[in-house]
Every structure is written in C-alpha cells, then in structure tokens.
Design an enzyme around this catalytic site. Structure first.
Site, PDB file in Angstrom:
ATOM      1  N   CYS A 106       0.840  -1.204   0.000  1.00 27.75           N
ATOM      2  CA  CYS A 106       0.000   0.000   0.000  1.00 27.75           C
ATOM      3  C   CYS A 106       0.876   1.256   0.000  1.00 27.75           C
ATOM      4  CB  CYS A 106      -0.928   0.005   1.213  1.00 27.75           C
ATOM      5  SG  CYS A 106      -1.971   1.476   1.215  1.00 27.75           S
ATOM      6  N   LYS A 148       1.422  -9.614  -0.430  1.00 24.50           N
ATOM      7  CA  LYS A 148       1.292  -8.835  -1.663  1.00 24.50           C
ATOM      8  C   LYS A 148       2.295  -7.699  -1.638  1.00 24.50           C
ATOM      9  CE  LYS A 148      -2.004  -6.844  -4.860  1.00 24.50           C
ATOM     10  NZ  LYS A 148      -2.162  -5.423  -4.511  1.00 24.50           N
TER      11      LYS A 148
HETATM   12  C1  LIG Z   1      -9.178   1.628  -5.187  1.00 27.44           C
HETATM   13  C2  LIG Z   1      -8.038   0.667  -4.971  1.00 27.44           C
HETATM   14  C3  LIG Z   1      -7.830   0.115  -3.719  1.00 27.44           C
HETATM   15  C4  LIG Z   1      -6.793  -0.783  -3.506  1.00 27.44           C
HETATM   16  N1  LIG Z   1      -6.638  -1.342  -2.263  1.00 27.44           N
HETATM   17  C5  LIG Z   1      -5.688  -2.286  -2.076  1.00 27.44           C
HETATM   18  C6  LIG Z   1      -5.583  -2.964  -0.815  1.00 27.44           C
HETATM   19  O1  LIG Z   1      -6.351  -2.732   0.135  1.00 27.44           O
HETATM   20  N2  LIG Z   1      -4.594  -3.888  -0.681  1.00 27.44           N
HETATM   21  C7  LIG Z   1      -3.726  -4.188  -1.712  1.00 27.44           C
HETATM   22  O2  LIG Z   1      -2.853  -5.041  -1.548  1.00 27.44           O
HETATM   23  N3  LIG Z   1      -3.809  -3.566  -2.905  1.00 27.44           N
HETATM   24  C8  LIG Z   1      -4.774  -2.652  -3.110  1.00 27.44           C
HETATM   25  N4  LIG Z   1      -4.897  -2.058  -4.335  1.00 27.44           N
HETATM   26  C9  LIG Z   1      -4.019  -2.454  -5.445  1.00 27.44           C
HETATM   27  C10 LIG Z   1      -4.684  -3.527  -6.314  1.00 27.44           C
HETATM   28  O3  LIG Z   1      -4.881  -4.714  -5.571  1.00 27.44           O
HETATM   29  C11 LIG Z   1      -3.835  -3.825  -7.578  1.00 27.44           C
HETATM   30  O4  LIG Z   1      -2.612  -4.408  -7.171  1.00 27.44           O
HETATM   31  C12 LIG Z   1      -3.549  -2.578  -8.400  1.00 27.44           C
HETATM   32  O5  LIG Z   1      -4.721  -1.828  -8.610  1.00 27.44           O
HETATM   33  C13 LIG Z   1      -2.900  -2.917  -9.741  1.00 27.44           C
HETATM   34  O6  LIG Z   1      -3.773  -3.587 -10.585  1.00 27.44           O
HETATM   35  P1  LIG Z   1      -4.537  -2.828 -11.803  1.00 27.44           P
HETATM   36  O7  LIG Z   1      -3.501  -2.000 -12.543  1.00 27.44           O
HETATM   37  O8  LIG Z   1      -5.069  -3.979 -12.633  1.00 27.44           O
HETATM   38  O9  LIG Z   1      -5.578  -1.991 -11.193  1.00 27.44           O
HETATM   39  C14 LIG Z   1      -5.918  -1.133  -4.570  1.00 27.44           C
HETATM   40  C15 LIG Z   1      -6.129  -0.568  -5.820  1.00 27.44           C
HETATM   41  C16 LIG Z   1      -7.172   0.313  -6.047  1.00 27.44           C
HETATM   42  C17 LIG Z   1      -7.375   0.872  -7.429  1.00 27.44           C
END
Ligand SMILES: Cc1cc2nc3c(=O)[nH]c(=O)nc-3n(C[C@H](O)[C@H](O)[C@H](O)COP(=O)(O)O)c2cc1C
Length: 326
Positions: A106, A148
């Site tokens: 995060c 993660k």
């Molecule tokens: C609104 C939002 C909230 C997220 N919250 C978390 C979270 O609580 N824990 C986490 O490990 N990743 C979190 N992420 C990251 C996502 O799990 C993911 O790794 C990231 O969005 C990359 O993937 P994408 O490019 O396909 O969106 C969040 C992403 C977004 C957009």
C-alpha cells in the site's frame, strides 16, 4: 486459465483472482465478482491495530459469506507482534478464512508513515519478521499465508525480487506482485519483467497484478511471466465481464446497456443486503460512472443517478434507464 492451482493445500479453481481493493472489495462486491467467475477473492486491507483495539468497523471488514470461498483476509501493520496477534485473532474467529494475506504494497501516505504497507519494503528484516509472525499464528489453524508486494519504493527498485525468497523461507506460500514502485502509485505501466523474475526466484505460486485490463495483454502477461494466476483490479471495476473473457481466452464486445444495467441492479441488491438502502446508494456512487460511462450514458444522467439518496430510488431510475434504451 480454467485450470485449478493450489496455495498450500487450498485449491483455487481457476487462474483469475480478485485483487484486494480498499473501499471496493466488500463482501457484496466479492460475491458479485465470484458470480462472474473469479477463482478467489481477498478482503479490503484490515488494520492489525484496529483488530487489536476491538474497533467494530474493523471487525465488519472480516465478515464473509461461505459462497465467497476460497477467501483471503488481508492484514496491514508494521509490527511483527501486533500482526501476529491480529492473525491469531482472525484465525480464532468462528468463521476462519482460507488464507491470510499481508499487505506490503500500500503506497498511501497515511499507511506508509506508520511503517506498514509498502514502507515494509524499506526494511527487509522487519518485513520478514512480520511475515514470520503471521505464518506462526496462522499456522496453528493450518491457514496458509501470502504476501502482496510492490516492486519497490522508487522507480527502478527491484526490492521485491530480493525480499520474496526470504518470505518464502519463513513459510509464505504465495506472493502477489504489483510491479510498480510505491512512489508511482498507479501511474505508468506495470513492469511484469519483475513478475517473471519473481517466478524464477520462487517455488511458490506468484500472482500477477497490474494493468490486467485487456484479454490479449493480460494473457500475454500470464504466458510471458509464468505467473500462477492473474489478479484483476481496476480492469473489472465497471467491467466484470473481463473475468469471463479471461477465462475463455476470447475478448468480447461490451454487453448492451440493458445487460450492464441488469448487472448493476444485481450488485445494488447485494449491497443493500449488506448495508441497507441508504448506505448502499452512497456506496454505489463510484461504480455508477465506471459501469455507465463506457456504455455511452450521458454524464448528466450519471450525475443524477449518483445524487439519489436511497437504493430504492436508484434501482427505479436504473430500471427506467434500461427501459428508455431498450
Ligand atoms: C481503489 C483501490 C484500492 C486498492 N486497495 C488495495 C488494498 O487494500 N490492498 C492491496 O494489496 N492492494 C490494493 N490495491 C491495489 C490492487 O490490488 C492492484 O494491485 C492494483 O490496482 C494494480 O492492478 P490494476 O492496474 O489492474 O488496477 C488497490 C487498488 C485500487 C485501485
């Protein structure tokens, strides 16, 4: 993509899993995505300190329905002791999740300044101690632990590639990677060469996250990296049909507006069950734009839907929208 794989002894029925998303991955949303075919879901990140201090809202974050399984609970925190105690608390509840996930990715300042989330990438020894503490606590209930990661703190960092083997050594049974630096937030493109490097460095499954939004490009990531699964995140917010397309390996046109609206109404009903009509209408606001904009619904119409204070009004307006365009 339809083949099962295992994390520890937990069977994940296919290779498309829902990434944790704070503010989005509630039980209602996870169940909705499960109905769209994802093989596994993860809760929003839950504060280990919040759990320790008995914060009720934090407790709500842990609730899940049986039809979500396999489900992972994601914890965040900076201290091995607190994370271990939180993990112990989670696996002593009557409803034990299938997996525990530790957030080391995060990038939000509020989280990083406490030493949690991606800040752990800057202190590898502490990160390993946190993972070891969670593994020890979860191990008592036979719950596998995953972590993660982001690639590092700043662009060019490959901290994840050095850290992950140490996490595996202390018993972590799968690693999710979002290969952007914390300082990049969500800018630029995910560097899946890092995902491939992690796959080479580890024996446990690696889950690839980052820009999983188009079928062809996502399947190319899957092939090129050797990842065990793809994690869908922003790509499915407003487009849950991506899951089916990834599973079948065929991109499909966006469904007609009537189907988009039907899916939104189904999700709305699930959110109402979870939090009642008023909170549900508020919760749905962000998703209305993500669902309806790509289907060509006018911004003024979306704004009107977003202004409705109650799920009953919202549902009726959505039904009207579908009827107008039928
Ligand atoms: C609104 C939002 C909230 C997220 N919250 C978390 C979270 O609580 N824990 C986490 O490990 N990743 C979190 N992420 C990251 C996502 O799990 C993911 O790794 C990231 O969005 C990359 O993937 P994408 O490019 O396909 O969106 C969040 C992403 C977004 C957009």
């Amino acid at each position: 993509m339809r083949r099962a794989f295992c994390i520890g002894e937990v069977i994940i029925p296919n290779r498309v899993v829902l990434a944790p998303m704070a503010g989005l991955s509630t039980s209602a949303y996870r169940r909705h995505m499960k109905a769209h075919g994802v093989g596994m879901v993860t809760t929003e990140m839950v504060s280990a300190y919040g759990l320790m201090f008995g914060n009720v809202r934090t407790g709500e974050y842990l609730d899940f329905a049986d039809d979500e399984r396999p489900v992972a609970v994601q914890l965040f925190g900076d201290s091995p002791e607190v994370m271990g105690r939180a993990a112990e608390g989670v696996v002593s509840r009557p409803c034990i999740p299938d997996l525990l996930d530790v957030n080391m990715g995060c990038p939000v300042r509020k989280v990083m300044k406490t030493g949690a989330g991606a800040a752990l990438l800057g202190d590898a020894d502490k990160a390993v101690a946190v993972a070891a503490a969670v593994v020890a606590a979860a191990g008592q209930a036979g719950v596998p632990v995953t972590v993660k990661l982001r690639s590092g703190l700043r662009p060019g960092d490959r901290i994840a590639v050095d850290l992950a083997p140490r996490l595996q050594e202390v018993g972590v049974q799968a690693v999710g990677i979002h290969p952007r630096a914390a300082s990049e937030y969500y800018r630029g493109t995910a560097d899946h060469d890092i995902t491939a490097a992690l796959v080479r460095a580890l024996d446990v499954p690696v889950l690839a996250s980052g820009d999983i939004s188009g079928v062809e490009s996502a399947l190319a990531v899957f092939e090129a990296t050797g990842a065990a699964a793809l994690m869908v995140a922003r790509g499915v917010a407003g487009n849950p049909w991506l899951v089916g397309a990834l599973l079948s390996g065929r991109s499909a046109a966006r469904p007609p507006l009537s189907e988009v609206v039907a899916d939104l109404r189904l999700l709305l009903a699930r959110v109402v069950d979870e939090r009642g009509p008023e909170r549900a209408a508020r919760w749905m606001r962000k998703l209305l734009g993500w669902y309806l904009r790509p289907s060509g619904v006018a911004a003024t119409k979306i704004e009107h839907l977003r202004s409705l204070p109650d799920a009953r009004l919202l549902d009726a307006a959505l039904a009207e929208l579908a009827a107008e365009t039928a």
